[in-house]
Each structure stands twice: as structure tokens, then as C-alpha cells.
Design a protein around this motif. Sequence first.
Motif, PDB file in Angstrom:
ATOM      1  N   ALA A  92       0.831  -1.208   0.000  1.00  0.00           N
ATOM      2  CA  ALA A  92       0.000   0.000   0.000  1.00  0.00           C
ATOM      3  C   ALA A  92       0.863   1.255   0.000  1.00  0.00           C
ATOM      4  O   ALA A  92       0.566   2.230  -0.702  1.00  0.00           O
ATOM      5  CB  ALA A  92      -0.921  -0.012   1.217  1.00  0.00           C
ATOM      6  N   LYS A  93       1.946   1.227   0.761  1.00  0.00           N
ATOM      7  CA  LYS A  93       2.836   2.386   0.817  1.00  0.00           C
ATOM      8  C   LYS A  93       3.503   2.623  -0.540  1.00  0.00           C
ATOM      9  O   LYS A  93       3.624   3.768  -0.995  1.00  0.00           O
ATOM     10  CB  LYS A  93       3.894   2.167   1.900  1.00  0.00           C
ATOM     11  CG  LYS A  93       4.770   3.386   2.163  1.00  0.00           C
ATOM     12  CD  LYS A  93       5.769   3.113   3.270  1.00  0.00           C
ATOM     13  CE  LYS A  93       5.083   2.873   4.592  1.00  0.00           C
ATOM     14  NZ  LYS A  93       6.063   2.749   5.708  1.00  0.00           N
ATOM     15  N   ARG A  98       3.682   5.657  -5.820  1.00  0.00           N
ATOM     16  CA  ARG A  98       3.548   5.726  -7.284  1.00  0.00           C
ATOM     17  C   ARG A  98       2.431   6.678  -7.690  1.00  0.00           C
ATOM     18  O   ARG A  98       2.592   7.494  -8.604  1.00  0.00           O
ATOM     19  CB  ARG A  98       3.277   4.331  -7.861  1.00  0.00           C
ATOM     20  CG  ARG A  98       4.435   3.368  -7.774  1.00  0.00           C
ATOM     21  CD  ARG A  98       4.201   2.166  -8.674  1.00  0.00           C
ATOM     22  NE  ARG A  98       2.938   1.503  -8.383  1.00  0.00           N
ATOM     23  CZ  ARG A  98       2.805   0.507  -7.514  1.00  0.00           C
ATOM     24  NH1 ARG A  98       3.859   0.073  -6.842  1.00  0.00           N
ATOM     25  NH2 ARG A  98       1.628  -0.059  -7.311  1.00  0.00           N
ATOM     26  N   GLU A  99       1.291   6.561  -7.020  1.00  0.00           N
ATOM     27  CA  GLU A  99       0.137   7.368  -7.402  1.00  0.00           C
ATOM     28  C   GLU A  99       0.362   8.854  -7.125  1.00  0.00           C
ATOM     29  O   GLU A  99      -0.060   9.707  -7.907  1.00  0.00           O
ATOM     30  CB  GLU A  99      -1.108   6.882  -6.649  1.00  0.00           C
ATOM     31  CG  GLU A  99      -1.585   5.503  -7.063  1.00  0.00           C
ATOM     32  CD  GLU A  99      -2.008   5.451  -8.518  1.00  0.00           C
ATOM     33  OE1 GLU A  99      -2.713   6.375  -8.964  1.00  0.00           O
ATOM     34  OE2 GLU A  99      -1.624   4.492  -9.212  1.00  0.00           O
ATOM     35  N   CYS A 100       1.019   9.148  -6.019  1.00  0.00           N
ATOM     36  CA  CYS A 100       1.269  10.552  -5.677  1.00  0.00           C
ATOM     37  C   CYS A 100       2.359  11.163  -6.546  1.00  0.00           C
ATOM     38  O   CYS A 100       2.525  12.385  -6.560  1.00  0.00           O
ATOM     39  CB  CYS A 100       1.653  10.673  -4.202  1.00  0.00           C
ATOM     40  SG  CYS A 100       0.296  10.330  -3.064  1.00  0.00           S
ATOM     41  N   THR A 106      -5.633  12.487  -9.661  1.00  0.00           N
ATOM     42  CA  THR A 106      -6.826  11.645  -9.567  1.00  0.00           C
ATOM     43  C   THR A 106      -6.799  10.718  -8.358  1.00  0.00           C
ATOM     44  O   THR A 106      -7.788  10.052  -8.078  1.00  0.00           O
ATOM     45  CB  THR A 106      -6.967  10.788 -10.841  1.00  0.00           C
ATOM     46  OG1 THR A 106      -5.769  10.015 -11.030  1.00  0.00           O
ATOM     47  CG2 THR A 106      -7.177  11.673 -12.064  1.00  0.00           C
ATOM     48  N   PHE A 107      -5.691  10.674  -7.637  1.00  0.00           N
ATOM     49  CA  PHE A 107      -5.572   9.751  -6.505  1.00  0.00           C
ATOM     50  C   PHE A 107      -6.327  10.291  -5.294  1.00  0.00           C
ATOM     51  O   PHE A 107      -6.217  11.461  -4.943  1.00  0.00           O
ATOM     52  CB  PHE A 107      -4.098   9.552  -6.148  1.00  0.00           C
ATOM     53  CG  PHE A 107      -3.889   8.707  -4.922  1.00  0.00           C
ATOM     54  CD1 PHE A 107      -4.082   7.343  -4.967  1.00  0.00           C
ATOM     55  CD2 PHE A 107      -3.519   9.292  -3.719  1.00  0.00           C
ATOM     56  CE1 PHE A 107      -3.899   6.560  -3.841  1.00  0.00           C
ATOM     57  CE2 PHE A 107      -3.328   8.527  -2.590  1.00  0.00           C
ATOM     58  CZ  PHE A 107      -3.521   7.152  -2.650  1.00  0.00           C
ATOM     59  N   ASN A 230       8.631  14.061  -2.884  1.00  0.00           N
ATOM     60  CA  ASN A 230       8.503  13.524  -4.237  1.00  0.00           C
ATOM     61  C   ASN A 230       7.305  14.156  -4.942  1.00  0.00           C
ATOM     62  O   ASN A 230       6.504  13.470  -5.560  1.00  0.00           O
ATOM     63  CB  ASN A 230       8.345  12.000  -4.183  1.00  0.00           C
ATOM     64  CG  ASN A 230       8.496  11.361  -5.554  1.00  0.00           C
ATOM     65  OD1 ASN A 230       9.387  11.710  -6.311  1.00  0.00           O
ATOM     66  ND2 ASN A 230       7.619  10.426  -5.870  1.00  0.00           N
ATOM     67  N   ALA A 231       7.188  15.470  -4.847  1.00  0.00           N
ATOM     68  CA  ALA A 231       6.058  16.173  -5.457  1.00  0.00           C
ATOM     69  C   ALA A 231       6.173  16.130  -6.976  1.00  0.00           C
ATOM     70  O   ALA A 231       7.235  16.423  -7.526  1.00  0.00           O
ATOM     71  CB  ALA A 231       6.020  17.617  -4.973  1.00  0.00           C
ATOM     72  N   PRO A 232       5.099  15.762  -7.680  1.00  0.00           N
ATOM     73  CA  PRO A 232       5.152  15.686  -9.147  1.00  0.00           C
ATOM     74  C   PRO A 232       5.104  17.064  -9.783  1.00  0.00           C
ATOM     75  O   PRO A 232       4.843  18.067  -9.117  1.00  0.00           O
ATOM     76  CB  PRO A 232       3.894  14.883  -9.485  1.00  0.00           C
ATOM     77  CG  PRO A 232       2.940  15.234  -8.390  1.00  0.00           C
ATOM     78  CD  PRO A 232       3.784  15.397  -7.152  1.00  0.00           C
ATOM     79  N   PHE A 233       5.347  17.105 -11.095  1.00  0.00           N
ATOM     80  CA  PHE A 233       5.208  18.356 -11.823  1.00  0.00           C
ATOM     81  C   PHE A 233       3.755  18.808 -11.792  1.00  0.00           C
ATOM     82  O   PHE A 233       2.834  18.005 -11.717  1.00  0.00           O
ATOM     83  CB  PHE A 233       5.658  18.191 -13.278  1.00  0.00           C
ATOM     84  CG  PHE A 233       7.146  18.122 -13.440  1.00  0.00           C
ATOM     85  CD1 PHE A 233       7.914  19.255 -13.305  1.00  0.00           C
ATOM     86  CD2 PHE A 233       7.771  16.921 -13.729  1.00  0.00           C
ATOM     87  CE1 PHE A 233       9.286  19.202 -13.462  1.00  0.00           C
ATOM     88  CE2 PHE A 233       9.138  16.854 -13.880  1.00  0.00           C
ATOM     89  CZ  PHE A 233       9.903  17.993 -13.746  1.00  0.00           C
TER      90      PHE A 233
END
Length: 273
Positions: A92-93, A98-100, A106-107, A230-233
Motif C-alpha cells: 500500500a505504501k 507511485r500514485e502521488c 486523480t488519486f 517527491n512532489a510531481p510536476f
Amino acid sequence: MISVIFSRFVKNKLTFVSSAYLYIYISLRHLGHTWRAVDSFLTSIGGTTIKTCHKWTNILVNKDFDEFTIDEKGGKRGDSFRDCYPDLELEAKQFVYRECSKTEATFTAKTLARFIDQRFYELNNLKKIDQQLVRSVESCRLDLRRFGVKFTANSSRPYFLGHEREDVVKHRQEFVKYFIEREQHFYTITNDAVPQWRIPTTVPTILLCHDESTYKCGEITAKRWIMPDNAPFYNKGRGRSIMCSDVLVMHTSGPFFSLTEKEYSEALKTYPN
């Protein structure tokens, strides 16, 4: 008597806040205040309800003191979900990470709940017979907090559209190259005053094209789950779809408006490309 009871609270290390409300209740009742008055006072200070205070006072005064102290408050009552399924917690972690990390926002906590539910039945080789989740959305929301993920504003990060991404550029080059190398297979039109069809010199290829296009309006969610390290663009998000029925081009053949030769020449000077 009251001082003796309070000393018992201290010696047995009961919760100070709970014991304080109980001590207030016993004191006020001992001083002759009515039930209604004490209830109003406890409510005004946000204390324990008077029924609860009366219940525990009765146990303390008339029953065994050990029964009063063993109220099963605090401590660990049983194995938690992550104690029973540590591997599933690790999955789960990783799933959350991955989703974040994706650019699309959309997560949600419900996404995590569904993932855990699916993996739970797969690991235990069970068949799902109802719609109830093995771990609630509320619990998954707490899990996200425990994983270090924050539900924060979806802004103040680098903007990234994706059209110059390496894989996108490569695919675009391959797409254009495919058509250029097979030009002799297509029906084309000459760029003359009176356009003429060019017939393919080899086995013809018929292109089926859309006469409409659909674009995303660029709306974004105000907040999203973000892992601080790990913030995405920043991404526009999907948003609503906007259908484009036709495209206006700077050419006299356009169906929506027409220019004279003089107007068209002036337009070319202003917009040469």
C-alpha cells in the motif's frame, strides 16, 4: 472522603482530564448542587457527561476499586490491520508513492481503500461477496497521514505539459516519418489555383480521419495528495472535455469567412507563419 478518592486517582495514574471531571462532579454534588446545575456546568466546560460521571462514581464508591481502574482505556486492545498484514501495508505504501508521483491529480483515499481491498482478497484467495471494503476510506486517510503524505494545495510547483517529453518527441518524429516515407501511397491534392487529385503510383492507402477534435479544458483540482519529498510536476489535470467541430485557418478556402486578395496579403504580412 473526597481527598481519599482523589489520592487514589493519583496513585493509580488515571487519566488526569477524566479524573478531574469526575472529581468536579463529586465535589459539586457533595456541596449540595443539583443534578441539573452540575450537568449544565460540565456541558459548558466540555467535560464528561453527568451520566458517565455518575456511573463511575457509583462504581468507585459502592464497588471494587479495581473494577474502576480496569476500564480498558488506553493501551492496545488487539492486533491492528497492519499487524496482521505487514506485507500488504508495504504494498500500500509503494502504491501511494507511485500514485502521488503522477502528474494527474486523480488519486484519493478511496483509491487506496480499493487497492487494499483488491489485494486482500487476492492474497487470501477469497471471493468478494459484498461491496464493503476491508479497510474503510477513513482509515486509509489516516494511513496516508502516517505514510507522510499531505493533502495540500495543488499549486506552486513547476508546470509540465508534456509535449516536449522525450518519448513524446520520439513518437511525433516517427509519426511524421511514417507519412513522408509513404507519400506515394496516398491520394493528395495539388496546391494550385484549381486543385487536382494526385493518384497514388503504388498500392493506395486510404486515410480515415476525424473531422472533429476533443480537448481538455485544463481545469485542475484545488487540492491533492502530495508526498513532500517527491512532489510531481504541476499538471493542468483532465477537466471537462471540449469538442472542436472545426478549426479556423488563415486561408481563403475557410468555410466561415473569406478575405479579398488585398486583405489576405496584408494578413500574411502580419502573420507570416
